[in-house]
Design an enzyme around this catalytic site. Structure first.
Site, mmCIF file in Angstrom:
data_model
loop_
_atom_site.group_PDB
_atom_site.id
_atom_site.type_symbol
_atom_site.label_atom_id
_atom_site.label_comp_id
_atom_site.label_asym_id
_atom_site.label_seq_id
_atom_site.Cartn_x
_atom_site.Cartn_y
_atom_site.Cartn_z
ATOM 1 N N HIS A 1 -6.140 -6.443 -1.741
ATOM 2 C CA HIS A 1 -5.051 -5.572 -1.315
ATOM 3 C C HIS A 1 -3.951 -6.348 -0.596
ATOM 4 O O HIS A 1 -4.194 -6.980 0.424
ATOM 5 C CB HIS A 1 -5.640 -4.502 -0.390
ATOM 6 C CG HIS A 1 -4.796 -3.282 -0.240
ATOM 7 N ND1 HIS A 1 -4.405 -2.510 -1.304
ATOM 8 C CD2 HIS A 1 -4.280 -2.672 0.861
ATOM 9 C CE1 HIS A 1 -3.707 -1.482 -0.866
ATOM 10 N NE2 HIS A 1 -3.609 -1.556 0.444
ATOM 11 N N ASP B 1 -8.548 -5.409 -5.805
ATOM 12 C CA ASP B 1 -8.129 -4.257 -5.001
ATOM 13 C C ASP B 1 -8.364 -2.955 -5.761
ATOM 14 O O ASP B 1 -7.772 -2.738 -6.824
ATOM 15 C CB ASP B 1 -6.646 -4.398 -4.673
ATOM 16 C CG ASP B 1 -6.109 -3.227 -3.872
ATOM 17 O OD1 ASP B 1 -6.909 -2.468 -3.288
ATOM 18 O OD2 ASP B 1 -4.866 -3.081 -3.827
ATOM 19 N N SER C 1 0.845 -1.171 0.000
ATOM 20 C CA SER C 1 0.000 0.000 0.000
ATOM 21 C C SER C 1 0.888 1.231 0.000
ATOM 22 O O SER C 1 1.834 1.294 -0.753
ATOM 23 C CB SER C 1 -0.939 -0.047 1.202
ATOM 24 O OG SER C 1 -2.055 0.742 0.959
#
Length: 492
Positions: free
Chosen positions: A460, A435, A173
Site C-alpha cells: 500500500h 496491496d 489510499s
C-alpha cells in the site's frame, strides 16, 4: 471493522490502514498526529500550523456557518514560476512528517514546487462542528472534502500569488481517490494528480480484499494461508463451547474474560485477530519508520515463519503467537476484543472520545459513501466468521443507518465519480500487487493520459515513501515513471 484507514497514517497522508477497530487503538498507539511541528536536522524547518476558513456546507448557500481547517506549507524547494504540489489529507490527523520526506518532496526539489498539505475535515484538529454526533457527521463526505480543496486552492492561490501556477494533487489510499476526483470534478483548478493506491470503485461487499491477502501469504509460502485457515477454523469451533472461553482469553491475552452473547461478539473477535494479517499484508515492506510508526519490520515473511513453526504447537497456537507478537510490537498490554466496549467507544460523540482520532468518522464514511467491507464471504480466503451482515449491522448500531441505505449510498458514489470508468486526463494511478486495495483501483491504463503503474511485489502506497537501498528495482522504476509523467504534463 477491518477497513483500512485510508489515511489513518502513513499513506494516509493518507491512508487506508487496516483498522480492525484496532481502529480506535491505531490512533493511540501508532503515533498519528505526533508531527504537528517538526524540526529536521538537515532542513532546520519547523512547519507551523496554518488555518483557512471554510464553509460548513459548501452546497447550501443559505448556510453561512464557517470553521477553520488546518494546513502546512513547505517552501524549501520553491522556485518562482514553479508548480504547486498539494498533498491531500485523509481519515486521520494530517502528519507533517510528510512535509519533511517522501517521494513527492523529491519531485518538488527537482521541479521547484511549493508544497502544501491540507487536513481533511473532521480529522485531526480540523473540527467543523462541536461534536461528532450523527447529525453533525452529515457534513462529512468526500464531496464536501473536495469542495474544501477547491476553496483552499482558490484562496491560498490568490493570497500567495499562485492562482496561475499549475497545481498537482497527491494522495494515497482514500486521499488517492480524492486526488483523482479533484482532477475529475475541478479540472480548472488542478492540472494533474497522482492517485496512489486509490480505491476508486465503491462497493458494499469487498471479499476480494481477503482473497488478495491469501494470495500474498501464499506468495511467501504456499502452506501459509492453509495454516491460517486451520487456525481460524479451530478458533471458530472453540467459540461454540463456553468451556473454552477461559483458555481463549489466556491464549490471546484478552483484556477481559471472553463473553459471547451474540454473533457480533464472536465476529468482532475473529475480525480483530484476522486484522493482524490484513494490516501486515497491506503494508508489507513499506517504509513507514520515518513517520514514527513501529513494527515495520513485521512482514509477510515473519508471519508465515511463525505460522510454519511447529515448535509452537498446532496452527491455533501459532495464530495466538502472531497476536501476542503484534501486541508486544505496538506496546499493548492486552487485546480488547469486546464488541460492547467497541460499541461504547464508537458511539461516543465527543471530540475527546477514544474513537475521535478517526474511527467514528471513517466508519461513518464507509456507511454513507463507500462500503469497502472486507467480509469473509468468499471461499477463496483463509478466515471465517465476519460476514457482510456483521459489517453492515455496525452502521445501524453506530449511526442508525440501514443496510438498504448503505447500498443506495454506495451506488450514488459510483454514479457521481464513475467508479472504474473515470473520464478525465492527467491522472496517474500507482498500485502495488501485494496491496489488497488494488482490487478496487485502476491497474491497467484507461487512456494514454490516464495511465496505471502496477508495481509487482509492493504494498500500500509504497511509491510514496522515501526511497531506500533495499527497495525493489520495479519500485524505483515506478517512482521515476511518475516523475517523467509529471514533467511531461507540466509542460502541457
Amino acid at each position: 471493522m477491518a477497513f483500512q484507514t485510508f489515511s489513518l497514517f502513513p499513506c494516509k497522508v493518507i491512508l487506508l490502514v487496516v483498522v480492525s477497530l484496532l481502529v480506535v487503538a491505531e490512533g493511540q498507539y501508532k503515533g498519528f498526529g505526533k508531527f504537528y511541528q517538526v524540526q529536521d536536522s538537515s532542513h532546520r524547518a519547523v512547519f507551523e500550523e496554518l488555518w483557512v476558513t471554510q464553509k460548513l456546507d459548501h452546497f447550501n448557500g443559505a448556510d453561512s456557518r464557517e470553521w477553520k481547517q488546518r494546513y502546512f506549507v513547505n517552501e524549501a524547494f520553491y522556485r518562482p514560476g514553479g508548480p504547486v504540489f498539494l498533498m491531500i489529507g485523509g481519515e486521520g490527523p494530517a502528519n507533517s512528517a510528510w512535509m519533511l520526506d517522501g517521494t513527492w518532496l523529491t519531485y518538488a526539489e527537482k521541479m521547484g514546487a511549493l508544497c502544501l498539505m491540507l487536513e481533511h475535515r473532521f480529522y485531526g484538529k480540523s473540527h467543523p462542528t462541536a461534536d461528532l454526533s450523527t447529525d453533525n457527521l452529515r457534513y462529512l463526505s468526500s464531496r464536501q472534502a473536495l469542495a474544501d480543496l477547491a476553496h483552499f486552492r482558490t484562496v491560498v492561490g490568490e493570497a500567495r500569488g499562485l492562482a496561475n501556477r499549475k497545481w498537482v494533487a497527491f494522495g494515497g489510499s482514500y486521499p488517492g481517490s480524492l486526488a483523482a476526483w479533484f482532477r475529475l470534478k475541478y479540472p480548472h483548478l488542478v492540472h494533474a494528480s497522482v492517485a496512489t493506491s486509490a480505491p476508486v470503485h465503491a462497493t458494499v461487499n469487498f471479499p476480494e480484499y481477503l482473497e488478495v491477502v491469501r494470495r500474498s501469504l501464499a506468495s511467501e509460502n504456499a502452506e501459509c494461508p492453509l495454516l491460517v485457515k486451520k487456525a481460524s477454523d479451530t478458533l471458530v469451533e472453540r467459540l461454540k463451547d463456553p468451556k473454552t472461553y477461559d483458555n481463549i482469553t489466556k491464549d490471546f491475552n484478552l483484556c477481559s474474560k471472553l463473553q459471547i452473547q451474540s454473533e457480533m461478539d464472536s465476529a468482532y473477535l475473529l475480525e480483530t485477530l484476522a486484522g493482524n494479517f490484513m494490516d501486515v499484508v497491506q503494508y508489507n515492506e513499506d517504509n513507514r519508520a520515518f513517520e514514527g510508526v513501529p513494527g515495520t519490520n513485521i512482514t509477510i515473511k515473519v508471519l508465515c515463519s511463525i505460522m510454519g513453526d511447529t515448535s509452537l504447537g498446532e496452527p491455533y497456537a501459532r495464530y495466538a503467537a502472531v497476536a501476542r507478537l503484534m501486541m508486544h510490537t505496538f506496546f499493548m498490554n492486552c487485546l480488547d476484543a469486546s464488541f460492547s466496549t467497541n460499541l461504547r467507544d464508537m458511539t461516543n460523540t465527543s471530540w475527546e472520545g477514544s474513537a475521535a482520532g478517526g474511527g467514528r468518522q471513517w466508519v461513518y464514511q464507509t456507511c454513507t459513501e463507500f462500503g469497502f467491507y472486507q467480509s469473509t464471504d468468499s471461499p477463496d480466503q483463509p478466515f471465517t466468521g465476519f460476514p457482510l451482515e456483521y459489517q453492515v449491522k455496525q452502521c445501524a448500531d453506530y449511526y442508525n443507518i440501514s443496510a438498504e441505505q448503505v447500498a443506495e449510498a454506495v451506488a450514488q458514489t459510483n454514479e457521481y465519480y464513475g467508479g472504474y470508468d473515470i473520464r478525465s486526463t492527467r491522472i496517474v494511478f500507482p498500485n502495488g500487487s501485494i496491496d489488497p486495495w488494488h482490487a478496487l483501483g485502476i491497474t491497467q491504463d484507461i487512456a494514454a493520459d490516464l495511465p496505471a503503474v502496477f508495481i509487482k511485489g509492493t504494498a500500500h502506497c509504497a511509491n510514496m515513501y522515501p526511497a531506500r537501498s533495499e527497495d525493489l528495482p520495479q519500485l524505483a522504476l515506478a517512482r521515476d515513471h511518475v516523475f517523467l509523467l509529471l514533467q511531461q504534463w507540466l509542460k502541457q
